[in-house]
Design an enzyme around this catalytic site. Structure first.
Site, PDB file in Angstrom:
ATOM      1  CE  LYS A   1      -1.759   5.205   0.959  1.00  0.00           C
ATOM      2  NZ  LYS A   1      -1.894   4.777   2.342  1.00  0.00           N
TER       3      LYS A   1
ATOM      4  CG  ASP B   1      -1.775   1.245   1.289  1.00  0.00           C
ATOM      5  OD1 ASP B   1      -2.727   1.365   0.496  1.00  0.00           O
ATOM      6  OD2 ASP B   1      -1.464   2.128   2.111  1.00  0.00           O
TER       7      ASP B   1
HETATM    8  N1  LIG Z   1     -10.295   3.211   4.186  1.00  0.00           N
HETATM    9  C1  LIG Z   1      -9.426   4.202   4.115  1.00  0.00           C
HETATM   10  O1  LIG Z   1      -9.036   4.807   5.113  1.00  0.00           O
HETATM   11  C2  LIG Z   1      -8.879   4.598   2.786  1.00  0.00           C
HETATM   12  C3  LIG Z   1      -9.221   3.909   1.646  1.00  0.00           C
HETATM   13  N2  LIG Z   1      -8.712   4.300   0.440  1.00  0.00           N
HETATM   14  C4  LIG Z   1      -9.103   3.549  -0.730  1.00  0.00           C
HETATM   15  O2  LIG Z   1     -10.525   3.627  -0.868  1.00  0.00           O
HETATM   16  C5  LIG Z   1     -11.000   2.461  -1.513  1.00  0.00           C
HETATM   17  C6  LIG Z   1     -12.164   1.866  -0.727  1.00  0.00           C
HETATM   18  O3  LIG Z   1     -11.710   1.508   0.549  1.00  0.00           O
HETATM   19  P1  LIG Z   1     -12.749   1.034   1.681  1.00  0.00           P
HETATM   20  O4  LIG Z   1     -14.039   1.727   1.502  1.00  0.00           O
HETATM   21  O5  LIG Z   1     -12.037   1.158   2.964  1.00  0.00           O
HETATM   22  O6  LIG Z   1     -12.924  -0.518   1.290  1.00  0.00           O
HETATM   23  P2  LIG Z   1     -14.172  -1.474   1.621  1.00  0.00           P
HETATM   24  O7  LIG Z   1     -13.666  -2.851   1.544  1.00  0.00           O
HETATM   25  O8  LIG Z   1     -14.849  -1.010   2.864  1.00  0.00           O
HETATM   26  O9  LIG Z   1     -15.176  -1.210   0.405  1.00  0.00           O
HETATM   27  C7  LIG Z   1     -14.909  -1.591  -0.902  1.00  0.00           C
HETATM   28  C8  LIG Z   1     -16.210  -1.617  -1.663  1.00  0.00           C
HETATM   29  O10 LIG Z   1     -15.918  -1.868  -3.043  1.00  0.00           O
HETATM   30  C9  LIG Z   1     -16.810  -2.873  -3.507  1.00  0.00           C
HETATM   31  N3  LIG Z   1     -16.222  -3.521  -4.663  1.00  0.00           N
HETATM   32  C10 LIG Z   1     -15.091  -4.249  -4.736  1.00  0.00           C
HETATM   33  N4  LIG Z   1     -14.880  -4.638  -6.006  1.00  0.00           N
HETATM   34  C11 LIG Z   1     -15.897  -4.141  -6.725  1.00  0.00           C
HETATM   35  C12 LIG Z   1     -16.244  -4.193  -8.098  1.00  0.00           C
HETATM   36  N5  LIG Z   1     -15.479  -4.832  -8.991  1.00  0.00           N
HETATM   37  N6  LIG Z   1     -17.375  -3.563  -8.508  1.00  0.00           N
HETATM   38  C13 LIG Z   1     -18.149  -2.928  -7.624  1.00  0.00           C
HETATM   39  N7  LIG Z   1     -17.873  -2.824  -6.317  1.00  0.00           N
HETATM   40  C14 LIG Z   1     -16.758  -3.440  -5.883  1.00  0.00           C
HETATM   41  C15 LIG Z   1     -17.038  -3.782  -2.325  1.00  0.00           C
HETATM   42  O11 LIG Z   1     -18.208  -4.542  -2.520  1.00  0.00           O
HETATM   43  P3  LIG Z   1     -18.592  -5.793  -1.541  1.00  0.00           P
HETATM   44  O12 LIG Z   1     -19.067  -5.125  -0.286  1.00  0.00           O
HETATM   45  O13 LIG Z   1     -19.657  -6.489  -2.299  1.00  0.00           O
HETATM   46  O14 LIG Z   1     -17.331  -6.581  -1.369  1.00  0.00           O
HETATM   47  C16 LIG Z   1     -17.190  -2.691  -1.241  1.00  0.00           C
HETATM   48  O15 LIG Z   1     -18.480  -2.119  -1.303  1.00  0.00           O
HETATM   49  C17 LIG Z   1      -9.793   1.530  -1.657  1.00  0.00           C
HETATM   50  O16 LIG Z   1      -9.238   1.679  -2.950  1.00  0.00           O
HETATM   51  C18 LIG Z   1      -8.808   2.066  -0.612  1.00  0.00           C
HETATM   52  O17 LIG Z   1      -7.464   1.832  -0.946  1.00  0.00           O
HETATM   53  C19 LIG Z   1      -7.867   5.366   0.301  1.00  0.00           C
HETATM   54  C20 LIG Z   1      -7.513   6.118   1.380  1.00  0.00           C
HETATM   55  C21 LIG Z   1      -7.936   5.755   2.733  1.00  0.00           C
HETATM   56  N1  LIG Z   2      -4.998   1.248   4.025  1.00  0.00           N
HETATM   57  C1  LIG Z   2      -4.592   2.574   3.739  1.00  0.00           C
HETATM   58  C2  LIG Z   2      -5.801   3.409   3.507  1.00  0.00           C
HETATM   59  C3  LIG Z   2      -5.468   4.690   2.892  1.00  0.00           C
HETATM   60  O1  LIG Z   2      -4.840   4.772   1.840  1.00  0.00           O
HETATM   61  C4  LIG Z   2      -3.809   3.164   4.900  1.00  0.00           C
HETATM   62  O2  LIG Z   2      -3.848   2.561   5.960  1.00  0.00           O
HETATM   63  O3  LIG Z   2      -3.172   4.212   4.724  1.00  0.00           O
END
Ligand SMILES: NC(=O)C1=CN([C@@H]2O[C@H](COP(=O)(O)OP(=O)(O)OC[C@H]3O[C@@H](n4cnc5c(N)ncnc54)[C@H](OP(=O)(O)O)[C@@H]3O)[C@@H](O)[C@H]2O)C=CC1
Ligand SMILES: N[C@@H](CC=O)C(=O)O
Ligand code: NA
Length: 365
Positions: free
Chosen positions: A227, A223
């Site tokens: 970045k 990860d």
């Molecule tokens: N959480 C954080 O603090 C941060 C997250 N991010 C980025 O944000 C993004 C989301 O993270 P987060 O919300 O925590 O992850 P989650 O696992 O909570 O959510 C991911 C979502 O994406 C859905 N999903 C996965 N694959 C597909 C697909 N092919 N089509 C449609 N939906 C799909 C999943 O569906 P289902 O529920 O059915 O599995 C779920 O709803 C990631 O890329 C992460 O790296 C970036 C910065 C910080």
């Molecule tokens: N898993 C990542 C989410 C944000 O990019 C982190 O812990 O920084």
């Protein structure tokens, strides 16, 4: 349906931790900004979707509708067709960590559909994908913003772009780039001494929504490597991939082959002694251990891994999920431009996505 210029259609792919917070911020934004009218026209998880012929879904009820929907998600080319046929411009908000969705950005962009996303995969995948994305956007006039792909909502990408676009020369970027790693080391090896059990802190980081969907993607260093790949490319280094430079993994050797994230978390407590040893080695020198990354532009070197810090060092003193990112540039001399604050969590990440959306709206509406 008649074509309308004062309406923008929003398709949300992914409704997990970040996606849910984004929807709530979208509802606030739509209520505060009557024009252009923001219409949610598609929402999907990995298994379900909501969309209809009149391109209109109530934002407030979208999650309930998604939960009870019997429709499967459209394939990505079908979604591009659906959005290209909308009565006005459309924006895809990718809140997944899916490589397949990331690979479809050139397709969306070439059809005039803009993209905002916290997903790192597109910008840290192959260098060809990076070029295809920005070529497609430039050719079709569509926009692509990904502030939350580094440092969640912290203004990291916009700051780096501003430095480069105004002619400054970035010489080095270094710091703590992972909210998960920051949280883990701040609670497992605090400067005050003592601290929690490593595997228990990993579980907590997942529950708090800081980790990637599979926490091994944080612990293996990838990860952070993603970045740094993004930042290095923006600083002018054509880094080929996140595996093209040294990256230290914190996955115990014995657990490298377990098949699922859940099984990994179950077995991790059996290997807590390994991290305890790392912590004790730093303590012996009166220091603490932290997980950091750096990009040295002049020597073209990028690295990710554990380092020891004096307890008085700003990196040692971080709290919670805070990131700290220092930009060394010609203009800023030996006093770097420093950005610090929460680097993970649903709301702060969605803030970066929503503010990107506002930037796109100001350019396409
Ligand atoms: N959480 C954080 O603090 C941060 C997250 N991010 C980025 O944000 C993004 C989301 O993270 P987060 O919300 O925590 O992850 P989650 O696992 O909570 O959510 C991911 C979502 O994406 C859905 N999903 C996965 N694959 C597909 C697909 N092919 N089509 C449609 N939906 C799909 C999943 O569906 P289902 O529920 O059915 O599995 C779920 O709803 C990631 O890329 C992460 O790296 C970036 C910065 C910080
Ligand atoms: N898993 C990542 C989410 C944000 O990019 C982190 O812990 O920084
Ligand atoms: Na950011």
């Amino acid at each position: 349906m008649a074509t309308t210029t004062n309406q923008i259609f929003i398709a949300v792919i992914g409704a997990g931790g970040v996606g849910k917070c984004f929807l709530s911020q979208l509802a606030t934004l739509a209520a505060r900004r009557p024009t252009p009218k923001l219409s949610l026209c598609y929402i999907s998880s990995s298994k379900k979707a909501v969309f209809n012929a009149d391109y209109s879904i109530g934002i407030e009820n979208a999650l309930q509708e998604l939960a009870s929907s019997s429709k499967q998600p459209l394939s990505l080319p079908q979604l591009a067709d659906h959005l290209a046929a909308a009565p006005s411009k459309a924006i895809v908000v990718d809140n997944t960590s899916s490589q397949d969705v990331a690979d479809a950005y050139p397709l969306f962009l070439s059809r005039g559909i803009s993209i905002v996303t916290p997903n790192k995969k597109a910008f840290s995948g192959s260098y060809k994908l990076w070029q295809d994305i920005f070529t497609a956007a430039a050719t079709a006039g569509s926009k692509v913003y990904h502030e939350s792909s580094v440092g969640a909502g912290l203004p990291v990408i916009s700051t780096l772009k501003d430095l480069v676009d105004t002619g400054d020369e970035v010489t080095k970027i270094e710091g703590v780039f992972s909210g998960t790693m920051s949280f883990l080391f701040n609670s497992f090896a605090p400067v005050e001494g003592s601290g929690g059990q490593w595997s228990a802190e990993v579980k907590k980081a997942k529950e708090l929504g800081y980790t990637e969907p599979d926490p091994r993607d944080d612990l293996n260093g990838l990860d952070v490597a993603r970045k740094l790949t993004i930042l290095a490319r923006l600083a002018g280094l054509p880094v080929e991939s996140p595996t093209s430079f040294p990256v230290q993994s914190l996955i115990p050797k014995e657990l490298e082959t377990v098949s699922s994230g859940d099984e990994f978390l179950e077995k991790l407590p059996g290997f807590d002694s390994q991290m305890e040893e790392t912590k004790a080695a730093a303590e012996k020198q009166g220091k603490v251990v932290r997980f950091v990354g750096s990009i040295d532009v002049a020597s073209r070197s990028v690295k990710v891994g554990l380092e020891m810090f004096d307890k008085s060092h700003p990196i040692a003193a971080l709290k919670g999920s805070d990131n700290i990112i220092s930009f060394y540039t010609k203009r800023y001399g030996s006093n770097p431009l420093i950005i610090q604050g929460a680097g993970a969590g649903g709301d702060v990440t969605a803030m970066g996505v929503t503010s990107d959306l506002i930037k796109v709206l100001s350019q396409i509406a």
